[in-house]
Scaffold this active site. Structure first.
Site, PDB file in Angstrom:
ATOM      1  NE  ARG A  66      -1.244   1.680   3.761  1.00 56.20           N
ATOM      2  CZ  ARG A  66      -0.728   2.879   3.952  1.00 56.20           C
ATOM      3  NH1 ARG A  66      -1.146   3.908   3.253  1.00 56.20           N
ATOM      4  NH2 ARG A  66       0.229   3.075   4.835  1.00 56.20           N
ATOM      5  CB  VAL A  67       1.769   4.021  -1.792  1.00 56.74           C
ATOM      6  CG1 VAL A  67       3.066   3.229  -1.887  1.00 56.74           C
ATOM      7  CG2 VAL A  67       0.978   3.905  -3.061  1.00 56.74           C
ATOM      8  CB  SER A  68      -0.885   7.139   2.063  1.00 53.59           C
ATOM      9  OG  SER A  68       0.329   7.844   2.086  1.00 53.59           O
ATOM     10  CB  THR A  69       0.114  10.136  -1.993  1.00 57.34           C
ATOM     11  OG1 THR A  69       1.507   9.853  -2.157  1.00 57.34           O
ATOM     12  CG2 THR A  69      -0.142  10.718  -0.605  1.00 57.34           C
ATOM     13  CD  GLN A  94       3.591   7.975   0.191  1.00 59.62           C
ATOM     14  OE1 GLN A  94       2.481   7.480   0.306  1.00 59.62           O
ATOM     15  NE2 GLN A  94       4.350   8.273   1.222  1.00 59.62           N
TER      16      GLN A  94
END
Length: 67
Positions: A10-13, A16
């Site tokens: 997972r990445v939050s943006t 990223q």
């Protein structure tokens, strides 16, 4: 055959997802870890651009249901 496992990345943006600790880098590390420990990596589920503030993430729900 090793223990069956599911990877979750997972990445939050979206930024990223494209740079920094990208999904591709996380995927490569999980794949290397599975090989090193003789694990049967059955899937890697991803949540690009998903905040960790909420557990209501499609990829997380999918990974948990696979377990």
């Amino acid at each position: 055959m090793g223990t069956r496992v599911v990877g979750y990345i997972r990445v939050s943006t979206e930024k990223q997802a494209d740079t920094g600790i990208s999904l591709a880098a996380q995927r490569a590390k999980i794949e290397a870890y599975a090989i090193a420990l003789d694990l049967d990596l059955v899937a890697i589920v991803e949540d690009p651009g998903a905040s960790a503030k909420s557990l209501d993430r499609p990829g997380l729900r999918s990974a948990l249901s696979m377990l």
